[in-house]
Motif scaffolding. Structure first.
Motif, mmCIF file in Angstrom:
data_model
loop_
_atom_site.group_PDB
_atom_site.id
_atom_site.type_symbol
_atom_site.label_atom_id
_atom_site.label_comp_id
_atom_site.label_asym_id
_atom_site.label_seq_id
_atom_site.Cartn_x
_atom_site.Cartn_y
_atom_site.Cartn_z
ATOM 1 N N ALA A 1 -3.417 -11.034 -9.291
ATOM 2 C CA ALA A 1 -4.089 -9.735 -9.085
ATOM 3 C C ALA A 1 -4.130 -9.442 -7.563
ATOM 4 N N THR A 2 -4.561 -10.389 -6.746
ATOM 5 C CA THR A 2 -5.048 -10.223 -5.310
ATOM 6 C C THR A 2 -3.810 -9.586 -4.521
ATOM 7 N N LEU A 3 -2.482 -10.422 -4.828
ATOM 8 C CA LEU A 3 -1.303 -10.026 -4.136
ATOM 9 C C LEU A 3 -0.975 -8.529 -4.766
ATOM 10 N N MET A 4 -1.315 -8.139 -5.828
ATOM 11 C CA MET A 4 -0.932 -6.726 -6.383
ATOM 12 C C MET A 4 -2.228 -5.818 -5.769
ATOM 13 N N LEU A 5 -3.057 -6.213 -5.514
ATOM 14 C CA LEU A 5 -4.273 -5.139 -4.745
ATOM 15 C C LEU A 5 -3.761 -5.163 -3.412
ATOM 16 N N PHE A 6 -3.098 -5.964 -2.613
ATOM 17 C CA PHE A 6 -2.460 -5.854 -1.417
ATOM 18 C C PHE A 6 -1.335 -4.982 -1.493
ATOM 19 N N CYS A 7 -0.501 -4.898 -2.531
ATOM 20 C CA CYS A 7 0.542 -4.209 -3.014
ATOM 21 C C CYS A 7 0.027 -2.466 -3.089
ATOM 22 N N ILE A 8 -0.918 -2.517 -3.951
ATOM 23 C CA ILE A 8 -1.259 -1.075 -4.094
ATOM 24 C C ILE A 8 -2.215 -0.537 -2.951
ATOM 25 N N GLY A 9 -2.657 -1.346 -1.927
ATOM 26 C CA GLY A 9 -3.172 -0.534 -0.789
ATOM 27 C C GLY A 9 -2.415 -0.461 0.095
ATOM 28 N N ALA A 10 -1.114 -0.762 0.047
ATOM 29 C CA ALA A 10 0.064 -0.519 1.039
ATOM 30 C C ALA A 10 0.385 1.008 1.095
ATOM 31 N N PHE A 11 0.725 1.529 2.345
ATOM 32 C CA PHE A 11 0.795 2.919 2.404
ATOM 33 C C PHE A 11 2.155 3.471 1.705
ATOM 34 N N SER A 12 2.883 2.702 1.497
ATOM 35 C CA SER A 12 4.148 3.069 0.953
ATOM 36 C C SER A 12 4.267 2.977 -0.556
ATOM 37 N N PHE A 13 2.885 2.553 -1.174
ATOM 38 C CA PHE A 13 3.078 2.245 -2.685
ATOM 39 C C PHE A 13 2.978 3.835 -3.499
ATOM 40 N N TYR A 14 2.087 4.429 -2.678
ATOM 41 C CA TYR A 14 1.965 5.959 -3.402
ATOM 42 C C TYR A 14 3.246 6.746 -3.527
ATOM 43 N N THR A 15 3.777 6.660 -2.106
ATOM 44 C CA THR A 15 5.217 7.457 -1.976
ATOM 45 C C THR A 15 5.983 7.084 -2.886
ATOM 46 N N TYR A 16 6.468 5.869 -2.970
ATOM 47 C CA TYR A 16 7.670 5.639 -4.013
ATOM 48 C C TYR A 16 7.143 5.618 -5.589
ATOM 49 N N SER A 17 5.735 5.903 -5.952
ATOM 50 C CA SER A 17 5.481 6.042 -7.347
ATOM 51 C C SER A 17 5.590 7.603 -7.615
ATOM 52 N N VAL A 18 5.640 8.454 -6.659
ATOM 53 C CA VAL A 18 5.878 9.918 -7.109
ATOM 54 C C VAL A 18 7.002 10.783 -6.165
ATOM 55 N N ASN A 19 7.567 9.952 -5.331
ATOM 56 C CA ASN A 19 8.701 10.609 -4.711
ATOM 57 C C ASN A 19 10.076 9.803 -4.582
ATOM 58 N N GLY A 20 10.161 8.592 -4.194
ATOM 59 C CA GLY A 20 11.505 8.114 -4.227
ATOM 60 C C GLY A 20 11.285 6.990 -5.411
ATOM 61 N N ILE A 21 11.193 7.356 -6.806
ATOM 62 C CA ILE A 21 10.553 6.642 -7.885
ATOM 63 C C ILE A 21 11.675 5.774 -8.245
ATOM 64 N N ARG A 22 13.176 6.110 -8.101
ATOM 65 C CA ARG A 22 14.008 5.434 -8.662
ATOM 66 C C ARG A 22 14.126 4.224 -7.650
ATOM 67 N N ASN A 23 14.052 4.345 -6.289
ATOM 68 C CA ASN A 23 14.018 3.201 -5.341
ATOM 69 C C ASN A 23 12.732 2.320 -5.577
ATOM 70 N N GLY A 24 11.800 2.910 -5.924
ATOM 71 C CA GLY A 24 10.421 2.141 -6.287
ATOM 72 C C GLY A 24 10.585 1.358 -7.424
ATOM 73 N N VAL A 25 11.134 1.656 -8.604
ATOM 74 C CA VAL A 25 11.354 0.933 -9.729
ATOM 75 C C VAL A 25 12.332 -0.024 -9.295
ATOM 76 N N ALA A 26 13.565 0.168 -8.551
ATOM 77 C CA ALA A 26 14.408 -0.877 -8.340
ATOM 78 C C ALA A 26 13.653 -2.187 -7.618
ATOM 79 N N CYS A 27 12.959 -1.460 -6.550
ATOM 80 C CA CYS A 27 12.381 -2.652 -5.855
ATOM 81 C C CYS A 27 11.402 -3.556 -6.313
ATOM 82 N N SER A 28 10.687 -2.909 -7.531
ATOM 83 C CA SER A 28 9.802 -3.720 -8.462
ATOM 84 C C SER A 28 10.593 -4.843 -9.208
ATOM 85 N N PHE A 29 11.821 -4.432 -9.373
ATOM 86 C CA PHE A 29 12.628 -5.347 -10.171
ATOM 87 C C PHE A 29 13.201 -6.565 -9.042
ATOM 88 N N VAL A 30 13.333 -6.299 -7.882
ATOM 89 C CA VAL A 30 13.609 -7.197 -6.709
ATOM 90 C C VAL A 30 12.318 -8.113 -6.863
#
Length: 374
Positions: A139-168
């Motif tokens: 949960a703390t690792l995830m907290l670092f993830c959602i606090g990263a400046f790229s997290f929001y951008t790839y949830s609404v803009n580069g969504i295809r890339n964001g999903v792919a990287c989550s699978f990585v």
């Protein structure tokens, strides 16, 4: 609902700030290496994940959310006309899994339900990967993830890339659990959603078989030296390789627009971006070579990040090179957080120093928000 679109990012940021401050206060009361043995309460992050999926899955179709408008247009084509040769997005053949999933969803559900499904995979695969990498502090690792400046951008803009990287990330977690088949399956899913993830995946498999810290750092510093000496030549060379067709098209489009308007493009080495990228690498150097503490999971995470980031450094001068940057930045928060919660990195006040790193990590995102970079 479009009138509420400008407030979505603020809502997200205030919730993340609340979660971060709560975690910071908890860590401040922990002495010595106490956080290494603490087990996370997963409930707050589960509630956040559900909140984010619903809020941003059912977001208004607005250009404030970047590519959302473009995906909506493609979705309407799929709903109205189905698929014909002239209507196919250029990426549909290579990134077939995402677009065919989009096509089949368009036959039965509205665009917002599709976006909610995308948000589900973006969040849940990332969260599951964090849990696999570190079951006590996932949960703390995830907290670092959602606090990263790229997290929001790839949830609404580069969504295809964001999903792919989550699978990585999920592939990384499965590999660290000693699985043999699942990392390959998740890797194939990632590439089928966005072929650019081939870069971090190659770095992941290479690091798995060659876990040599000195080679990692020699590669990164060598990439900096080559980029400083031959940066423009290297950028042109990689563009000829057509590693990512959309990236090449965007670079060409940017150059064409600049020529049309008589704008001189700034082609320089981005020391500011490099400084940001170097934080997990500097922490890794201190952890590996000075404190001499590590485990196989950390070596795999650090190597994947360093090798992928080294490739970006080679093309750092190019337009839209941020698309390459994200291919390492998506695991930046995990590479930064993992050693702090699993290894005795600092000799004194480890828990308190880690708490301030968490705060500084979010502080960078807030500063980018204030400067209008997000």
């Amino acid at each position: 609902m479009k009138e509420f679109a400008p407030y979505y990012f603020s809502i997200y940021m205030y919730v993340v700030m609340l979660l971060t401050v709560m975690k910071f206060c908890e860590m401040q009361t922990t002495r010595g290496y106490g956080i290494l043995y603490h087990r996370d309460d997963y409930k707050p992050m589960i509630f956040f994940s559900l909140f984010f999926i619903l809020l941003f899955g059912f977001r208004p179709i607005s250009d404030i959310f970047g590519d959302t408008v473009m995906y909506n247009a493609s979705y309407k084509v799929f709903q109205t006309y189905g698929v014909t040769e002239g209507d196919l997005p250029a990426e549909m053949n290579s990134d077939w899994l995402f677009y065919w999933g989009m096509f089949y969803c368009a036959q039965v559900i509205d665009i917002n339900y599709f976006l909610a499904i995308v948000m589900y995979f973006y969040i849940v695969m990332m969260f599951t990967g964090c849990r696999k990498l570190d079951s006590r502090h996932g949960a703390t690792l995830m907290l670092f993830c959602i606090g990263a400046f790229s997290f929001y951008t790839y949830s609404v803009n580069g969504i295809r890339n964001g999903v792919a990287c989550s699978f990585v990330i999920l592939a990384l977690g499965s590999m660290c659990r000693g699985k043999r088949v699942w990392p390959i399956i998740f890797s194939l899913i990632a590439i089928s959603c966005h072929k650019s993830t081939a870069l971090p995946l190659v770095c992941m498999f290479f690091t798995y078989f060659v876990r040599n810290p000195k080679l990692m750092y020699l590669t990164w510093f060598g990439a900096i030296a080559l980029s400083l000496a031959f940066g423009e030549t290297l950028g042109n060379l990689f563009s000829l390789l057509n590693y990512d067709d959309r990236l090449a098209a965007n670079m060409q489009r940017g150059e064409d627009v600049a020529a049309e308007w008589g704008i001189e493009l700034e082609n320089r080495f981005r020391w500011d971006f490099l400084l940001y990228s170097s934080m997990p690498i500097v922490l890794g150097a201190y952890t590996l070579f000075i404190r001499k503490v590590y485990n196989n999971t950390y070596l795999l995470l650090l190597g994947t990040y360093i090798y992928a980031n080294s490739f970006w450094v080679l093309v750092i001068r190019g337009l839209f090179s941020n698309r390459f940057a994200y291919l390492s930045w998506f695991i930046y928060p995990i590479v930064l957080a993992y050693p702090l919660f699993n290894l005795p990195v600092f000799k004194k006040d480890h828990s308190k120093k880690t708490a301030y790193i968490l705060l500084a990590h979010l502080g960078f995102t807030i500063s980018m928000w204030i400067l209008g970079r997000i």
